[in-house]
Design an enzyme around this catalytic site. Structure first.
Site, mmCIF file in Angstrom:
data_model
loop_
_atom_site.group_PDB
_atom_site.id
_atom_site.type_symbol
_atom_site.label_atom_id
_atom_site.label_comp_id
_atom_site.label_asym_id
_atom_site.label_seq_id
_atom_site.Cartn_x
_atom_site.Cartn_y
_atom_site.Cartn_z
ATOM 1 N N GLY A 1 -9.165 0.076 -0.667
ATOM 2 C CA GLY A 1 -8.928 0.683 0.592
ATOM 3 C C GLY A 1 -9.322 1.894 -0.239
ATOM 4 O O GLY A 1 -9.952 2.666 -1.145
ATOM 5 N N ASP A 2 -8.938 2.820 0.761
ATOM 6 C CA ASP A 2 -9.506 4.233 0.629
ATOM 7 C C ASP A 2 -8.495 4.610 -0.060
ATOM 8 O O ASP A 2 -7.679 5.444 -0.601
ATOM 9 C CB ASP A 2 -9.845 4.952 2.033
ATOM 10 N N SER A 3 -9.239 5.646 -1.021
ATOM 11 C CA SER A 3 -8.324 7.257 -1.761
ATOM 12 C C SER A 3 -7.544 7.987 -1.371
ATOM 13 O O SER A 3 -7.511 7.690 0.320
ATOM 14 C CB SER A 3 -9.582 7.926 -2.327
ATOM 15 N N GLY A 4 -6.556 7.399 -1.208
ATOM 16 C CA GLY A 4 -5.570 7.833 -1.158
ATOM 17 C C GLY A 4 -4.440 7.026 -0.578
ATOM 18 O O GLY A 4 -2.964 7.753 0.233
ATOM 19 N N HIS B 1 -12.628 -0.762 -7.241
ATOM 20 C CA HIS B 1 -12.426 0.689 -7.713
ATOM 21 C C HIS B 1 -11.172 -0.592 -7.246
ATOM 22 O O HIS B 1 -11.244 -1.334 -5.701
ATOM 23 C CB HIS B 1 -11.988 1.636 -6.903
ATOM 24 N N GLU C 1 -1.739 4.779 -12.128
ATOM 25 C CA GLU C 1 -1.456 6.887 -11.770
ATOM 26 C C GLU C 1 -1.242 6.837 -10.615
ATOM 27 O O GLU C 1 -1.209 6.397 -10.030
ATOM 28 C CB GLU C 1 -3.177 7.292 -11.604
ATOM 29 N N ARG D 1 -4.555 -9.940 13.832
ATOM 30 C CA ARG D 1 -3.215 -11.204 14.319
ATOM 31 C C ARG D 1 -2.512 -12.131 13.658
ATOM 32 O O ARG D 1 -2.063 -12.425 13.836
ATOM 33 C CB ARG D 1 -3.031 -10.101 15.906
ATOM 34 N N GLY E 1 -2.457 4.523 -0.930
ATOM 35 C CA GLY E 1 -1.520 4.315 -1.658
ATOM 36 C C GLY E 1 -1.471 3.109 -2.431
ATOM 37 O O GLY E 1 -0.786 2.649 -2.412
ATOM 38 N N LYS E 2 -2.965 2.403 -3.253
ATOM 39 C CA LYS E 2 -2.657 1.575 -3.494
ATOM 40 C C LYS E 2 -2.223 1.327 -4.759
ATOM 41 O O LYS E 2 -1.273 0.344 -5.153
ATOM 42 C CB LYS E 2 -4.467 0.896 -4.206
ATOM 43 N N SER E 3 -2.190 2.351 -5.723
ATOM 44 C CA SER E 3 -1.318 2.744 -7.294
ATOM 45 C C SER E 3 -0.303 2.598 -7.120
ATOM 46 O O SER E 3 0.589 1.543 -7.105
ATOM 47 C CB SER E 3 -2.134 3.511 -7.807
ATOM 48 N N ASP F 1 -7.193 1.708 -10.564
ATOM 49 C CA ASP F 1 -8.035 2.609 -10.592
ATOM 50 C C ASP F 1 -9.653 1.569 -10.599
ATOM 51 O O ASP F 1 -10.560 1.708 -9.795
ATOM 52 C CB ASP F 1 -8.032 3.696 -11.490
#
EC number: 2.7.11.-
Length: 310
Positions: A153-156, A138, A202, A243, A158-160, A177
């Protein structure tokens, strides 16, 4: 991925000598290519009929020195139902007995004007990539300054949306996706989109957009080597993030390890610009320019200088 004889013919531009529609749809199950040797003397122990059979100058020369009867007998024994295809390279004249045996045994027969070694290399390259075991992950795969970057990254998180911003900044979308990754060799990882998702992004609140239609052919790419993974995670106060960039974290797909960088995401941070910088910095490291190492060396010299002045 299923690879057929027809796909190979199209990819390496083989000339058809004999092939029916059914034979063109025959599946190729291995990337190994056989150049018959002892088989032409009648020795068939350990013969691998499931491989493509490639005849070059040496094999052709030996065949032409045989009698017509022996040539036909050997070829008929060699052409098994499991054999996907037989190819003759260098534009060599194909013996009538070979055509006859191919027709009788139902084996596709092709010719090529390309040299034997080059043709074998082209076929192996195509088959290795096409038959490699795929792993679906994913994320969003982008081509950034010529470098394949897998954004996860986690769902939601903002990857797309980040991928869309990178497209607007002149980079290319490979997959969104679902990314199918595979090892071309022990050290090289490649990624490509699922066919149904090719060129699509998407975006929550907008829906599915066709990047190629909106931004043109220069905004998409069919596949890319995967050289860097970036993991987006929510910024949390008190959580320790790298860092200096000397964490040297890696992630492994299909037996191939690539570097991974974790980037904290919070309101107001331009993630796409940070990813661009991460990609360029990674390339600089590969070329021998390591800003973290330079900083550490400067710091060491400064500490030594201060201690000497005491």
């Amino acid at each position: 991925m299923t690879v057929t004889v027809k796909m190979l013919v199209t990819k390496v531009k083989l000339d058809v000598v004999y092939a029916t529609d059914d034979l063109l749809e025959k599946e190729i199950t291995t990337s190994d290519i056989s150049r018959p040797g002892l088989e032409m003397t009648g020795y068939f122990d350990y013969y691998a009929p499931e491989r493509l059979q490639l005849f070059g100058m040496k094999e052709w020369s030996y065949l032409t020195q045989m009698t017509s009867h022996n040539r036909y007998s050997v070829l008929k024994e060699m052409f098994k139902k499991d054999t996907p295809a037989v190819i003759v390279s260098r534009g060599l004249a194909i013996p009538e007995e070979m055509v006859q045996a191919a027709q009788e045994e139902g084996i596709a027969l092709f010719s090529s004007r390309v040299s034997t070694s080059r043709l074998a290399g082209e076929m192996s390259y195509f088959l290795d990539a096409s038959l490699a075991e795929r792993t679906s992950v994913h994320g969003v795969l982008m081509d950034i300054y010529g470098m394949g970057v897998l954004i996860q990254g986690d769902s939601g998180i903002g990857k797309s949306e980040t991928g869309l911003e990178l497209v607007k900044r002149g980079h290319r979308l490979v997959a969104d996706d679902r990314v199918d990754v595979f090892a071309k060799d022990e050290e090289t990882l490649w990624g490509e989109p699922a066919e149904i998702l090719r060129h699509l992004l998407e975006i929550r609140g907008v829906g599915i957009i066709d990047v190629m239609s909106l931004y043109g052919a220069s905004a998409v790419k069919d596949s890319s080597q995967v050289q860097l993974a970036i993991y987006l995670e929510n910024f949390e106060a008190g959580k320790v993030f790298d860092r200096l960039g000397n964490g040297n974290e890696e992630i492994t797909f299909s037996g191939v390890s690539i570097p991974r960088i974790r980037i904290p995401v919070k309101t107001g941070r331009n993630v796409s610009v940070v990813i661009e910088a991460a990609a360029m910095n990674h390339r600089a490291k590969e070329m021998g320019f390591d800003a973290t190492k330079t900083f550490e060396e400067r710091l060491t010299r400064l500490i030594s200088k201060n201690e000497e002045g005491k």
